[in-house]
Scaffold this active site. Structure first.
Site, short mmCIF file in Angstrom:
data_model
loop_
_atom_site.label_atom_id
_atom_site.label_comp_id
_atom_site.label_asym_id
_atom_site.label_seq_id
_atom_site.Cartn_x
_atom_site.Cartn_y
_atom_site.Cartn_z
N CYS A 88 6.03 -1.36 0.66
CA CYS A 88 4.89 -1.56 -0.22
C CYS A 88 5.38 -1.78 -1.65
O CYS A 88 6.26 -1.05 -2.12
CB CYS A 88 3.98 -0.34 -0.15
N HIS A 130 -2.48 -3.44 6.23
CA HIS A 130 -1.90 -2.75 5.07
C HIS A 130 -2.80 -2.91 3.85
O HIS A 130 -3.09 -1.93 3.15
CB HIS A 130 -0.50 -3.34 4.82
N GLU A 131 -3.25 -4.14 3.60
CA GLU A 131 -4.06 -4.38 2.40
C GLU A 131 -5.46 -3.76 2.51
O GLU A 131 -5.99 -3.25 1.53
CB GLU A 131 -4.14 -5.87 2.09
N HIS A 134 -5.09 -0.21 1.59
CA HIS A 134 -5.04 -0.04 0.12
C HIS A 134 -6.44 0.04 -0.47
O HIS A 134 -6.70 0.88 -1.34
CB HIS A 134 -4.32 -1.22 -0.54
#
Length: 167
Positions: A88, A130-131, A134
């Site tokens: 990341c 992953h995003e 976030h």
């Protein structure tokens, strides 16, 4: 071209869920342009708005020649398993194997509010998951367990002092 500075682990914006975009205006267009400019630097695959200090639900991606963005993304489908190294931009110097879905589909809108969908397998699927994590205020290291977590935390402890001191 505007490449925005990144926020790093320890910054509260990374742990705060992003709010949905409601104004589809010039400010949103500028944000998306900055997300795209910032993610297209070498070695980058995805970038959520909170990683550049903006608490709006939007991210950009640049994986295997596919470049784009999604506003107000929702992870709507996953399938299979895909285990591989993950890292990341907001947790520099740390990487760990992380189990993700092999396939992922995200739906949202573009800067004009028109529906968009992005789906992919492998690394693109990893990036989409992953995003969207976030944007919920989660970092990939949060889901690590056992030796994978211990190894990632050792890397974090050995990171340069500017990063380590923020944790």
């Amino acid at each position: 071209m505007t490449v925005r500075p990144l926020r790093f682990i320890g910054d509260p914006v990374l742990r705060t869920p992003c709010v949905p975009v409601t104004s589809f205006d010039a400010a949103l267009s500028a944000l998306v342009t900055d997300l795209l400019d910032t993610v297209e630097l070498p070695g980058r695959a995805g970038l959520a708005a909170n990683q550049i200090g903006v608490s709006l639900a939007a991210f950009s991606y640049a994986v295997d020649g596919q470049v784009g963005y999604v506003v107000n993304p929702r992870l709507v489908a996953t399938d299979g398993q895909y285990d591989g190294e993950e890292a990341c931009l907001s947790v520099p110097g740390v990487h760990a194997p992380r189990l993700r879905a092999r396939f992922a589909r995200v739906e949202g809108v573009d800067v004009d509010g028109r529906p968009v969908a992005v789906e992919g397998t492998g690394e693109l699927a990893r990036c989409l998951q992953h995003e969207t994590d976030h944007l919920r205020g989660e970092l990939y290291i949060d889901a690590l367990t056992g030796e994978r977590r211990r190894a990632a935390l050792r890397m974090l402890r050995n990171a340069p002092s500017g990063i380590r001191d923020r944790v």
